[in-house]
Design an enzyme around this catalytic site. Structure first.
Site, short mmCIF file in Angstrom:
data_model
loop_
_atom_site.label_atom_id
_atom_site.label_comp_id
_atom_site.label_asym_id
_atom_site.label_seq_id
_atom_site.Cartn_x
_atom_site.Cartn_y
_atom_site.Cartn_z
N ASP A 59 0.84 -1.21 0.00
CA ASP A 59 0.00 0.00 0.00
C ASP A 59 0.88 1.25 0.00
OD1 ASP A 59 -2.39 -1.67 0.41
OD2 ASP A 59 -1.49 -2.04 2.37
N HIS A 70 -4.67 -3.22 6.52
CA HIS A 70 -4.48 -3.51 5.10
C HIS A 70 -5.83 -3.94 4.54
CE1 HIS A 70 -3.20 -5.01 1.27
NE2 HIS A 70 -3.69 -6.19 1.57
P1 NAX Z 1 -2.45 -18.17 -4.15
O1 NAX Z 1 -3.83 -18.70 -3.97
O2 NAX Z 1 -1.82 -18.12 -5.49
O3 NAX Z 1 -1.46 -19.00 -3.20
C1 NAX Z 1 -1.75 -19.29 -1.87
C2 NAX Z 1 -1.02 -20.57 -1.53
O4 NAX Z 1 -1.16 -20.80 -0.15
C3 NAX Z 1 -1.59 -21.81 -2.25
O5 NAX Z 1 -0.53 -22.49 -2.92
C4 NAX Z 1 -2.15 -22.64 -1.10
O6 NAX Z 1 -2.01 -24.04 -1.33
C5 NAX Z 1 -1.29 -22.17 0.06
N1 NAX Z 1 -1.84 -22.44 1.38
C6 NAX Z 1 -3.14 -22.39 1.78
N2 NAX Z 1 -3.25 -22.76 3.06
C7 NAX Z 1 -2.00 -23.03 3.50
C8 NAX Z 1 -1.47 -23.48 4.73
N3 NAX Z 1 -2.27 -23.75 5.77
N4 NAX Z 1 -0.13 -23.66 4.82
C9 NAX Z 1 0.68 -23.44 3.78
N5 NAX Z 1 0.23 -23.02 2.57
C10 NAX Z 1 -1.10 -22.82 2.44
O7 NAX Z 1 -2.46 -16.73 -3.45
P2 NAX Z 1 -1.44 -15.52 -3.64
O8 NAX Z 1 -1.85 -14.70 -4.79
O9 NAX Z 1 -0.05 -16.04 -3.59
O10 NAX Z 1 -1.77 -14.65 -2.34
C11 NAX Z 1 -1.49 -15.12 -1.05
C12 NAX Z 1 -2.13 -14.23 0.01
O11 NAX Z 1 -1.60 -12.91 -0.07
C13 NAX Z 1 -3.63 -14.07 -0.12
O12 NAX Z 1 -4.20 -14.21 1.18
C14 NAX Z 1 -3.80 -12.65 -0.60
O13 NAX Z 1 -5.04 -12.09 -0.22
C15 NAX Z 1 -2.66 -11.98 0.09
N6 NAX Z 1 -2.22 -10.66 -0.42
C16 NAX Z 1 -1.83 -9.74 0.48
C17 NAX Z 1 -1.35 -8.50 0.11
C18 NAX Z 1 -0.89 -7.50 1.12
O14 NAX Z 1 -0.56 -6.39 0.71
N7 NAX Z 1 -0.84 -7.78 2.42
C19 NAX Z 1 -1.32 -8.11 -1.32
C20 NAX Z 1 -1.34 -9.27 -2.26
C21 NAX Z 1 -2.22 -10.41 -1.85
O15 NAX Z 1 -3.54 -10.12 -2.25
#
Ligand code: NAX
Length: 324
Positions: free
Chosen positions: A159, A187
């Site tokens: 952000d 956030h």
């Molecule tokens: P993806 O859905 O591409 O990847 C998430 C991965 O996490 C998947 O491979 C899944 O198998 C794995 N996962 C789920 N549960 C798990 C667990 N218990 N232990 C280990 N791995 C696990 O998501 P992606 O685009 O990489 O985003 C990840 C997260 O970042 C999301 O929650 C998203 O909302 C968040 N974000 C946060 C941002 C921020 O500024 N704080 C910005 C970007 C993003 O939106």
């Protein structure tokens, strides 16, 4: 030779993981002279995909990368970890209520917090990226009573970087001319990017833009940028999120002037103690410190309070659910 720093990345097979791991292995997370070993934590169904990413990491022959492990066992993943990037989370799907979302993430971040508590190195630093990031960080922290509370942080650096970029484009200056940018609060769409302390060319940024732009364009553009990326790209922010995670940890470890990070409140600026809320911070001696003594005008006060209120509601909801 220096002992490698162990960096654990959860959600390693996801899109942020793919944008993050190669940069960590190349030395951008901690420094160009710091060897790292990577631990990739995934859910069982995604371990194979994470192993594929590990193969590609091998194929880069990164000089600083001393080892990679892939596991679905949190105890193993966090064993001896010095840095933990908690990226994997349960996303909100259509029709999902906030309670369901918090419940599902409590089931991830509670056990991971405990695994960090029981296994990580004494100097563990945790950055939560997975949403709802601030409250997920709070849940993990509450399950890690033996780890100093301040080691749990959540990411608002994306952000912050978005705010820099929007303001630079508006004023047609390089981003490097902007100092003292701040993101306050959660956030989420309630976050408050503050131009009343930001400076461009040594002068307050808010005085160099008109009020309508600040209020009706700048703030919502920054706060809703994630949705705009999804709309344009057909997928959520990944490389920019990974970049922000690198910025956050690099600055935390190596020191930094004024930036933004969500860290446990000590009560500063009326933010209730313990909430993991974004503040203006500096990094000194490996610790984040909240910049003190800023004057907050009525416009800013109202917006900071609204975002902090949302954090309080999230905390109350996870308490209600017995997640903390
Ligand atoms: P993806 O859905 O591409 O990847 C998430 C991965 O996490 C998947 O491979 C899944 O198998 C794995 N996962 C789920 N549960 C798990 C667990 N218990 N232990 C280990 N791995 C696990 O998501 P992606 O685009 O990489 O985003 C990840 C997260 O970042 C999301 O929650 C998203 O909302 C968040 N974000 C946060 C941002 C921020 O500024 N704080 C910005 C970007 C993003 O939106």
């Amino acid at each position: 030779a220096q002992t490698p720093v162990k960096v654990t990345v959860t959600g390693a097979a996801g899109q942020i993981g793919y944008a993050l791991l190669f940069r960590i292995a190349s030395g951008q997370l901690l420094g160009a002279d710091v060897p790292v070993k990577l631990s990739l934590l995934e859910i069982p169904q995604a371990v194979k995909a994470a192993e594929g990413t590990a193969m590609e990491l091998d194929d880069c022959a990164f000089p600083l990368l001393s080892g990679i492990e892939v596991t679905d066992d949190a105890g193993k993943a966090f064993d001896g970890a010095n840095v933990a990037l908690l990226v994997g989370a349960r996303p909100r799907t259509a029709g999902m209520e906030r309670g369901d979302l918090l419940q599902a993430n409590g089931g991830i971040f509670g056990p991971q917090g405990k695994a960090i508590n029981d296994n990580a190195a004494d100097d563990i630093r945790v950055l939560v990226v997975g949403n709802p990031a601030n409250t997920n960080a709070l849940i993990a922290q509450q399950h890690a009573p033996d780890v100093p509370a301040e080691r749990f942080t959540a990411m608002t650096r994306l952000d912050h970087n978005r705010a820099l970029s929007q303001l630079a484009a508006k004023l047609q200056v390089p981003v490097t001319e902007i100092m003292k940018m701040t993101i306050w609060g959660n956030h989420s769409a309630t976050q408050y990017p503050d131009l009343f302390h930001a400076e461009v060319g040594g002068k307050i940024a808010a005085e160099q833009v008109d009020e309508a732009w600040l209020r009706d364009t700048f703030i919502p553009t920054v706060a809703k940028r994630g949705a705009a990326i999804i709309e344009a790209r057909g997928a959520s922010s990944a490389a920019s999120a990974a970049n922000a995670a690198i910025d956050h940890v690099f600055d935390w470890v190596n020191g930094a002037e004024w930036t933004s990070a969500a860290i446990p409140s000590d009560g500063s600026y009326g933010v209730p103690e313990g909430l993991i809320s974004s503040f203006p911070v500096v990094s000194r001696g490996g610790k984040w410190e909240i910049i003190q003594g800023l004057e907050i005008d009525a416009f800013s006060r109202e917006r900071i309070d609204a975002s902090v209120r949302e954090l309080e509601e999230e905390r109350a909801a996870v308490r209600e659910l017995g997640l903390i």
